[in-house]
Enzyme design. Structure first.
Site, mmCIF file in Angstrom:
data_model
loop_
_atom_site.group_PDB
_atom_site.id
_atom_site.type_symbol
_atom_site.label_atom_id
_atom_site.label_comp_id
_atom_site.label_asym_id
_atom_site.label_seq_id
_atom_site.Cartn_x
_atom_site.Cartn_y
_atom_site.Cartn_z
ATOM 1 N N GLU A 105 29.190 34.442 107.740
ATOM 2 C CA GLU A 105 29.275 35.663 108.551
ATOM 3 C C GLU A 105 29.158 35.371 110.042
ATOM 4 O O GLU A 105 29.803 36.024 110.871
ATOM 5 C CB GLU A 105 28.195 36.661 108.111
ATOM 6 C CG GLU A 105 28.403 37.225 106.709
ATOM 7 C CD GLU A 105 27.951 36.270 105.607
ATOM 8 O OE1 GLU A 105 27.332 35.228 105.919
ATOM 9 O OE2 GLU A 105 28.223 36.577 104.430
ATOM 10 N N PHE A 114 24.628 41.699 105.420
ATOM 11 C CA PHE A 114 25.134 40.393 105.856
ATOM 12 C C PHE A 114 25.801 40.467 107.225
ATOM 13 O O PHE A 114 25.840 39.478 107.949
ATOM 14 C CB PHE A 114 26.101 39.813 104.818
ATOM 15 C CG PHE A 114 25.486 39.696 103.447
ATOM 16 C CD1 PHE A 114 24.200 39.235 103.287
ATOM 17 C CD2 PHE A 114 26.197 40.074 102.321
ATOM 18 C CE1 PHE A 114 23.614 39.140 102.024
ATOM 19 C CE2 PHE A 114 25.633 39.986 101.051
ATOM 20 C CZ PHE A 114 24.337 39.520 100.907
ATOM 21 N N ARG A 118 29.766 52.096 99.177
ATOM 22 C CA ARG A 118 30.674 51.312 98.349
ATOM 23 C C ARG A 118 31.048 52.104 97.098
ATOM 24 O O ARG A 118 30.248 52.870 96.581
ATOM 25 C CB ARG A 118 29.965 50.008 97.942
ATOM 26 C CG ARG A 118 30.788 49.134 97.056
ATOM 27 C CD ARG A 118 29.997 47.891 96.664
ATOM 28 N NE ARG A 118 30.614 47.242 95.534
ATOM 29 C CZ ARG A 118 30.036 46.316 94.792
ATOM 30 N NH1 ARG A 118 28.803 45.916 95.079
ATOM 31 N NH2 ARG A 118 30.668 45.772 93.793
#
Lengths: 247, 335
Positions: B58, B83, B166
């Site tokens: 990342e 993340f 999500r």
């Protein structure tokens, strides 16, 4: 710049002078076309010297180096003029160079990307994330050239004292890079290494072995190479030695 | 406005981004080994040249994105919220926020919407991103807002953190709903109200459910949906809270540094003498579990909003009990 202030990142300038002079004076970094990333922003002093030599900055501007409100700050910032990316927080420049290289590819440009890194930065994990990515078979970046100033110097002492980053040549080669290892104070050797940049689909890394104080004899070996303080006597001795070397 | 349980749709973000990218060649899409999970598989399949999987790296991804944006691209960076905030904060600060470049950081699984425990639950991402100069923070409540937010953040010339649920996204608003990066969305306001509820993201359904119950008990309730937490639209919010008996904020996030804090700061600076109760995660890491279990246990339920209102108004009567919504697969209801 350092003499006027009495302190500054002189060691970085001395260890990298021939490298950066070769890149900009040797016709490798094509201004306005190629991208140049300075990852360790502490080295920005050497870019100021290059910019003045190329006529892009005035000598008067150099005299303000590191002063309050000066254009030329001691560590690179977003205000740093003339270069594409000058980082301050270490270990991030190679990722930036990868971004420029990807961007050039999307634009179907033949621009090359050059990144200057220091050996101390090899302790940052992000360097290896970027190294792994750049050499991956899907995006092997032959248009990317990295030079590492391996001067064995970091804030707390020598790199070899702090930790073990060697064997650098083997490490980079194992990541899929072409590796050239040269004497970083030898301009001919540097020129030969940079000339190999465009020759292959893999990215090129040049490991330039240097000394933090260049090969200056007038600076005592006990000096803090990361951040040099100059008194008047030492300043005179350094200037005399430099002028003699250039004569 | 639709009624709970809400119908849901899949991939509102992924489809909106692809649609936009098909007419805007400067848009590129980066990911970090979570392609399907971040709805970007459809982008990858349709425009492979402008999709890049950086792998589990990342920090590298953020700095790459920053440089590509410097060179003229509009870069959408996609992974889970934990993340792309915690793990690469210095990179975001130095490569994106400070140079003020066109990078949109899209973090999925906000707050306790992930069953994956503290490693996967972004409970302080809003606080982290709010603290960065130049960074906008957007926490949409439903699929309609998500679609419009994609276009809005792409049009905004600078960094944005977009916080997305999500998987199944509820359809709460009608199709003519207008998402704005500048204006908070006043669902209902009164010249004078007993309660003002201010909610964002996944707490909006609970706020709506609580409003309905409070109104059935005879209270007047103002309710404001705040999908843009930074910059906070204090101009809209302050006159409403000034005329309320109590203010309750509701966010799927720690009570430190998010929506509740932003509202508290605005109220304090304006000298609004109204008590504020923040419904959110109370300075604790959570655990693994279902949304229903986690939202109930960690203070993110309709009941928590009702409890806060009762406490704020110092009512001696029993707190109303929030009903449990029954849902069938493909439906979404507040906890």
């Amino acid at each position: 710049m350092v003499a006027i202030q009495g302190f500054g990142y002189l060691g970085q300038a001395l260890s990298s002078a021939e490298i950066v002079a070769t890149m900009f004076g040797g016709g490798f970094v094509r201004r306005g076309q190629d991208k140049f990333v300075m990852s360790p922003g502490h080295y920005v002093i050497v870019l100021y010297a290059v910019a003045a030599e190329l006529g892009l900055l005035s000598r008067e501007e150099l005299a303000n180096y590191g002063k309050d409100a000066a254009l030329l700050e001691a560590i690179g910032t977003e205000r740093t003029p003339l270069f594409d990316l000058v980082c301050g927080s270490l270990g991030q420049g190679l990722s930036g160079a990868v971004g420029f290289a990807l961007s050039a590819r999307l634009k179907k440009s033949d621009a090359r990307t050059y990144a200057f890194l220091s050996d101390g930065e090899m302790e940052e994990g992000q360097v290896w994330e970027a190294a792994m990515f750049a050499a991956h078979n899907k995006h092997r970046m032959g248009q990317l050239t990295v030079v590492i100033d391996a001067n064995n110097s970091q804030v707390d002492g020598t790199v070899t004292f702090v930790t073990t980053i060697e064997p650098l040549v083997d490490k980079w080669r194992s990541f899929g890079w072409r590796v050239e290892e040269v004497d970083g104070h030898d301009v001919s050797a540097l020129q030969a290494a940079f000339a190999k940049g465009p020759a292959a689909p893999e990215p090129l890394v040049i490991i330039a072995r240097t000394e933090i104080l260049g090969r200056m004899k007038s600076i005592p070996s006990t000096a803090d190479g990361h951040f040099i303080k100059l008194d008047k006597d030492l300043e005179r001795a350094v200037l005399k030695e430099l002028e003699a070397a250039l004569a | 406005m639709r009624e709970p349980p809400f119908k849901t749709i899949l991939k509102p973000y992924g489809e909106a981004l692809l649609t936009l990218a098909q007419t805007r060649p400067e848009i590129v899409c980066l990911g970090a080994d979570l392609t399907r999970q971040t709805e970007t598989d459809i982008f990858r399949d349709a425009i492979p040249d402008r999709f890049l999987n950086v792998g589990m790296a990342e920090a590298n991804m953020i700095s790459i994105a920053g440089a590509m944006a410097r060179d003229g691209h509009v870069v959408f960076v996609n992974t889970f919220g934990v993340f792309c905030t915690r793990r690469c904060y210095d990179q975001i600060a130095m490569s994106v926020a400070y140079p003020n470049v066109n990078v949109k950081i899209v973090g999925f699984m906000p707050g306790l919407s992930s069953p994956g425990g503290p490693s996967h639950q972004a409970i302080e991402d809003v606080a982290l991103m709010r603290a960065l100069p130049n960074m906008l923070v957007v926490d949409p409540a439903d699929a309609i807002e998500v679609r419009q937010a994609v276009q809005a953040v792409a049009d905004h010339p600078g960094p944005v953190y977009l916080r997305l649920k999500r998987g199944e996204n509820p359809l709460i608003f009608d199709d003519d709903h207008k998402f704005s990066l500048k204006k908070a969305h006043v669902i209902r306001s009164h010249k004078s109200s007993d309660v003002c509820i201010i909610a964002s993201g996944m707490m909006l359904p609970s706020a709506l459910a609580a409003t309905r119950i409070l109104e059935s008990k005879g209270l007047t309730v103002s309710i404001v949906n705040v999908p843009v937490i930074k910059p906070l639209d204090a101009e809209t919010i302050i006159p409403i809270v000034q005329q309320s008996g109590v203010v309750v904020t509701a966010e799927n996030h720690t009570i430190f540094g998010g929506l509740g804090s932003a509202v508290a700061e605005a109220m304090a600076e304006e000298g609004v003498p109204v008590p504020l109760h923040r419904v959110g995660i109370r300075d604790v890491f959570a655990e693994s579990g279902s949304r229903e279990y986690l939202f109930s246990k960690y203070g993110l339920s309709t009941q928590n909003i009702l409890n806060a209102v009762w406490a704020g108004l110092h009512l001696n009567t029993p707190v109303p009990v929030a009903p449990v919504h029954k849902t069938t697969p493909g439906e979404y209801a507040p906890v």
